[in-house]
Design a protein around this motif. Structure first.
Motif, PDB file in Angstrom:
ATOM      1  N   UNK A 151     -11.583  -8.255   7.878  1.00 51.98           N
ATOM      2  CA  UNK A 151     -11.265  -8.359   8.801  1.00 51.98           C
ATOM      3  C   UNK A 151     -10.159  -9.480   8.554  1.00 51.98           C
ATOM      4  N   UNK A 152     -10.472 -10.915   7.711  1.00 53.57           N
ATOM      5  CA  UNK A 152      -9.294 -11.555   7.155  1.00 53.57           C
ATOM      6  C   UNK A 152      -8.173 -11.101   6.705  1.00 53.57           C
ATOM      7  N   UNK A 153      -8.488 -10.655   5.591  1.00 56.61           N
ATOM      8  CA  UNK A 153      -7.372  -9.610   4.866  1.00 56.61           C
ATOM      9  C   UNK A 153      -6.683  -8.694   5.742  1.00 56.61           C
ATOM     10  N   UNK A 154      -6.688  -8.532   7.019  1.00 55.84           N
ATOM     11  CA  UNK A 154      -5.953  -7.093   8.003  1.00 55.84           C
ATOM     12  C   UNK A 154      -5.056  -8.752   8.425  1.00 55.84           C
ATOM     13  N   UNK A 197     -13.007 -11.614  14.657  1.00 50.91           N
ATOM     14  CA  UNK A 197     -12.890 -12.119  13.335  1.00 50.91           C
ATOM     15  C   UNK A 197     -14.379 -12.854  13.188  1.00 50.91           C
ATOM     16  N   UNK A 228     -17.679 -11.986  11.790  1.00 48.23           N
ATOM     17  CA  UNK A 228     -18.844 -13.455  11.004  1.00 48.23           C
ATOM     18  C   UNK A 228     -19.925 -13.391  11.504  1.00 48.23           C
ATOM     19  N   UNK A 254     -16.645  -9.325   8.037  1.00 46.39           N
ATOM     20  CA  UNK A 254     -15.558 -10.475   7.903  1.00 46.39           C
ATOM     21  C   UNK A 254     -14.614 -10.523   7.226  1.00 46.39           C
ATOM     22  N   UNK A 255     -14.897 -10.094   5.619  1.00 47.98           N
ATOM     23  CA  UNK A 255     -13.942 -10.927   4.948  1.00 47.98           C
ATOM     24  C   UNK A 255     -12.928  -9.293   5.288  1.00 47.98           C
ATOM     25  N   UNK A 287     -22.263 -11.574  10.527  1.00 51.75           N
ATOM     26  CA  UNK A 287     -22.422 -11.328   8.592  1.00 51.75           C
ATOM     27  C   UNK A 287     -22.100 -10.178   7.500  1.00 51.75           C
ATOM     28  N   UNK A 288     -22.040 -10.016   6.594  1.00 55.42           N
ATOM     29  CA  UNK A 288     -21.888  -8.661   5.874  1.00 55.42           C
ATOM     30  C   UNK A 288     -20.223  -8.765   5.596  1.00 55.42           C
TER      31      UNK A 288
END
Lengths: 103, 103, 103, 103
Positions: free
Chosen positions: B89-92, B75, B79, B86-87, B82-83
């Motif tokens: 990865x956080x959701x997963x 994660x 992050x 990361x979002x 960028x791009x």
């Protein structure tokens, strides 16, 4: 399975469902070996985590089954026999439930 | 472990701690085999339940370790790149945490 | 909500979803008051237990939402700023996840 | 608390410990209101999460207490009365335990 000395094996709540429990536990053993393979093969963390949750749920299922059988045999039989034994069985079962809830 | 084709094995958050995870998982495999012996020998339900909770906690420990490594490598690296990655990865990771909390 | 001294309130991952969290928490407050009524009215144990599980799940839902927002804002932002802060944020988040898993 | 019609309130496993349960539930209500204040004041996500876990544990404590009282009164009494009622009480208790373990 009888004791070596030929005495009849002690009978517990789950004895009648022994094969089903053993089958589940062997499957869980396979799941844990599968986890070792995933880690050894560097599979993606999230995929490994998904399988850890599946194995944890399977263990929980075994515990809930054993608990229901313990209540409906060991606790109910002790209650029917009367005396302080039932109280001890309930205390033991409640402590096991607390461990399960917190694990 | 490298791919058969010699390409370097993919690197994940837990790769540096692979041996520790494998050691824990082999111990859990032993615990599950121990549960099979307890059931096969008709040991008392509460004693079997105590060991099921211990194996469940051990699996949870593996999951929490994998999760921390995933957060601090996969994660954080995403992050930093960028791009939108990361979002995702956080959701997963959040979905994996939810499964863990509910198992 | 701004500080009394007019300084802008600190901004956290959940700030944009504050109203939704407050709404859920007020509903959980109502559930806990409902539990008090059930106990006060001597309602059946199993019915009270069912509502305790419902309130526990609702609290878990709040926690999982806060956690996802913490990861996608506080942890990701710290990672993008670089330096040791991200590692500390991940350590904190992992400890919070462990508490959640064990509660 | 007696029914309005003056008939004696039904007696359950937890009736003798009603005040203790009500005291705990009022404290949990206070904890949930405290969570609302924390969110309203934009307190740090991890601190809010710590308090959510504390409230969840407190709810669990209430559930474990109710469950032990249900087992030692409702289930044991039904077992002593004999007949199919005990089996139904155990089934109900086991379903409540499963919900608790999964919440």
């Amino acid at each position: 399975m009888d004791d070596p000395a030929g005495a009849e094996a002690p009978h517990h709540g789950y004895s009648h469902a022994k094969d089903a429990h053993l089958k589940r536990l062997r499957r869980i053993e396979g799941q844990v070996r599968g986890l070792q393979r995933m880690v050894d093969e560097d599979q993606y963390c999230i995929d490994v985590l998904t399988q850890v949750s599946a194995a944890t749920k399977a263990l929980q299922q075994v515990a809930l089954g054993l608990l229901e059988e313990h209540l409906s045999h060991c606790v109910v039989d002790a209650a029917r026999r009367g005396g302080p034994e039932a109280e001890e069985k309930v205390r033991e079962a409640s402590a096991a439930i607390a461990r399960l809830v917190r694990s």
